[in-house]
Design an enzyme around this catalytic site. Structure first.
Site, PDB file in Angstrom:
ATOM      1  N   ASN A 180       4.873  -9.141  -1.087  1.00 49.23           N
ATOM      2  CA  ASN A 180       4.164  -8.044  -0.393  1.00 49.23           C
ATOM      3  C   ASN A 180       2.931  -7.549  -1.165  1.00 49.23           C
ATOM      4  OD1 ASN A 180       5.378  -7.016   2.061  1.00 49.23           O
ATOM      5  ND2 ASN A 180       4.846  -5.004   1.217  1.00 49.23           N
ATOM      6  N   ASN A 232       7.782   4.086  -4.184  1.00 52.23           N
ATOM      7  CA  ASN A 232       6.319   4.075  -4.034  1.00 52.23           C
ATOM      8  C   ASN A 232       5.629   4.462  -5.345  1.00 52.23           C
ATOM      9  OD1 ASN A 232       6.766   5.194  -0.713  1.00 52.23           O
ATOM     10  ND2 ASN A 232       5.898   3.240  -1.282  1.00 52.23           N
ATOM     11  N   ASN A 260       3.474   1.232  -6.048  1.00 53.36           N
ATOM     12  CA  ASN A 260       2.138   1.262  -5.426  1.00 53.36           C
ATOM     13  C   ASN A 260       0.969   1.355  -6.414  1.00 53.36           C
ATOM     14  OD1 ASN A 260       4.021   1.448  -3.367  1.00 53.36           O
ATOM     15  ND2 ASN A 260       2.666   2.595  -2.039  1.00 53.36           N
ATOM     16  N   LYS A 307      12.509   7.243  -1.336  1.00 55.11           N
ATOM     17  CA  LYS A 307      11.373   6.334  -1.063  1.00 55.11           C
ATOM     18  C   LYS A 307      10.219   6.632  -2.036  1.00 55.11           C
ATOM     19  CE  LYS A 307       8.875   3.524   1.727  1.00 55.11           C
ATOM     20  NZ  LYS A 307       7.887   3.978   2.676  1.00 55.11           N
ATOM     21  N   SER A 340       0.893  -1.125   0.058  1.00 52.85           N
ATOM     22  CA  SER A 340      -0.106  -0.413   0.869  1.00 52.85           C
ATOM     23  C   SER A 340      -1.265   0.086  -0.019  1.00 52.85           C
ATOM     24  CB  SER A 340       0.541   0.748   1.626  1.00 52.85           C
ATOM     25  OG  SER A 340       1.265   1.553   0.744  1.00 52.85           O
ATOM     26  N   ASN A 372       4.041  -7.161  -5.296  1.00 54.05           N
ATOM     27  CA  ASN A 372       5.188  -6.372  -5.791  1.00 54.05           C
ATOM     28  C   ASN A 372       6.022  -7.184  -6.775  1.00 54.05           C
ATOM     29  OD1 ASN A 372       4.250  -4.580  -3.948  1.00 54.05           O
ATOM     30  ND2 ASN A 372       6.001  -4.681  -2.542  1.00 54.05           N
ATOM     31  N   GLU A 410      -3.029   6.912  -1.265  1.00 56.88           N
ATOM     32  CA  GLU A 410      -2.098   8.044  -1.104  1.00 56.88           C
ATOM     33  C   GLU A 410      -1.610   8.563  -2.466  1.00 56.88           C
ATOM     34  OE1 GLU A 410       0.157   7.638   3.038  1.00 56.88           O
ATOM     35  OE2 GLU A 410       0.572   5.965   1.710  1.00 56.88           O
TER      36      GLU A 410
HETATM   37  O1  PAF Z   1       3.824   1.243   0.449  1.00 51.99           O
HETATM   38  C1  PAF Z   1       4.330   0.105   0.416  1.00 51.99           C
HETATM   39  O2  PAF Z   1       3.685  -0.928   0.266  1.00 51.99           O
HETATM   40  C2  PAF Z   1       5.836  -0.011   0.641  1.00 51.99           C
HETATM   41  O3  PAF Z   1       6.347   1.260   0.882  1.00 51.99           O
HETATM   42  C3  PAF Z   1       6.621  -0.699  -0.471  1.00 51.99           C
HETATM   43  C4  PAF Z   1       8.089  -0.381  -0.311  1.00 51.99           C
HETATM   44  C5  PAF Z   1       6.180  -0.282  -1.842  1.00 51.99           C
HETATM   45  C6  PAF Z   1       6.558  -2.185  -0.329  1.00 51.99           C
HETATM   46  O4  PAF Z   1       5.307  -2.740  -0.520  1.00 51.99           O
END
Ligand code: PAF
Length: 320
Positions: free
Chosen positions: A259, A196, A200, A192, A262, A210, A274
């Site tokens: 998306n 990220n 991110n 993961k 975050s 994204n 983060e």
């Molecule tokens: O942090 C995030 O936004 C998610 O983990 C991800 C997978 C990058 C999708 O936006």
């Protein structure tokens, strides 16, 4: 099973909603905890709103800011940001019995030494989830895409905690989540981390979704370099890599094209990001392994500058 979820962010609200929907039996109970008293009262009054493409549901989940609520729980699932975890644990630990299983669901890898750092009496469990959850407002979560949630221990757990984790996996599966117990949770967390690390910071810097990273040559090139560098560090650290990190990251850009990551959400709300737990951790691990990480270093510095800038802006506004 008495479960407490700490942190009403996107994943906290998602897990609470799904658990509430399929509570399964009278013995299962759920608390959602929020350190912010005002917001806890608001969320209790309004309920947690769970949204999918099929519509919205509102669940009367009681949200408490009184930490005493966790003193009688069997499992506490911490869904707070990585940089807030240690502070949150300092407040919670005096209230918890060693019988309570702690489960940490954070992005990045800088919380993996938390047992040693905080001298936790028993091995906690760690979780990694690729469920697509976006917080649309306080206590309002959009469940945009299905993923998989891995649960596992880094160190040998007590037999009781092992059973509790298996029971948590069963409850979450019944609640409709795709859940797997992992014997190598460290590698799952790194898997993961690659995603990220690539997505991110670049979405936050370029202010892009994204999917838009794929259509910009500059962003795509940087993403490739950041992920390759992270992969080299991971291999040096003995991490098992079962899926090609770059292909996995590009696939997530596509499947979560709309998306707002975050970190971009953090930028838009001028919140701390983060970055230290994600690209910062790759830089630190690289240094220890003797591997140069210029692309991760560069993006980390840029995000830190961005944070400094909005901190100054906030100070300036407050000073006026
Ligand atoms: O942090 C995030 O936004 C998610 O983990 C991800 C997978 C990058 C999708 O936006």
């Amino acid at each position: 099973m008495r479960i407490a979820i700490v942190g009403p962010g996107a994943l906290g609200c998602l897990f609470a909603s799904l658990f509430f929907q399929k509570k399964q039996s009278a013995e299962n109970s759920l608390w959602l905890l929020d350190h912010n008293q005002e917001r806890a009262a608001l969320l209790t009054a309004q309920g947690i709103i769970y949204e999918t493409d099929k519509g919205q549901e509102r669940y009367p989940i009681s949200v408490s800011s009184d930490l005493q609520a966790i003193s009688s729980t069997d499992i506490v699932l911490f869904c707070v940001k990585s940089q807030n975890l240690a502070g949150c644990l300092h407040s919670c630990l005096p209230l918890l019995s060693p019988q309570t299983l702690l489960v940490f669901l954070q992005n990045g890898i800088s919380h993996l030494d938390i047992q040693e750092r905080l001298n936790l009496p028993t091995a906690p469990a760690f979780a990694s989830s690729s469920e697509g959850a976006t917080l649309l407002g306080s206590g309002h979560v959009l469940h945009a895409g299905r993923g998989i949630t891995y649960l596992g221990f880094l160190k040998s757990p007590t037999e009781r905690h092992q059973q509790q984790l298996a029971e948590l996996a069963r409850i979450l599966q019944k609640a409709g989540l795709n859940v797997a117990l992992s014997q190598d949770i460290r590698s799952q967390l790194w898997a993961k981390l690659f995603i990220n690390a690539g997505i991110n910071p670049l979405t936050a810097l370029y202010n892009r979704t994204n999917g838009q990273l794929l259509t910009s040559c500059a962003a795509r090139g940087r993403l490739k370099n950041i992920v390759h560098e992270a992969e080299t560090v991971a291999r040096a650290c003995g991490i098992t890599i079962s899926v090609d990190p770059l292909q996995a990251t590009l696939a997530i850009c596509k499947s979560t094209a709309k998306n707002i990551s975050s970190m971009l959400q953090d930028r838009r709300h001028q919140r701390p990001t983060e970055i230290d737990a994600i690209n910062g951790a790759i830089v630190r691990e690289g240094k220890m392994a003797g591997i140069a990480t210029p692309f991760n270093e560069e993006v980390m510095q840029q995000i830190k500058k961005m944070e400094e800038k909005y901190n100054q802006d906030t100070t300036r506004t407050e000073a006026i």
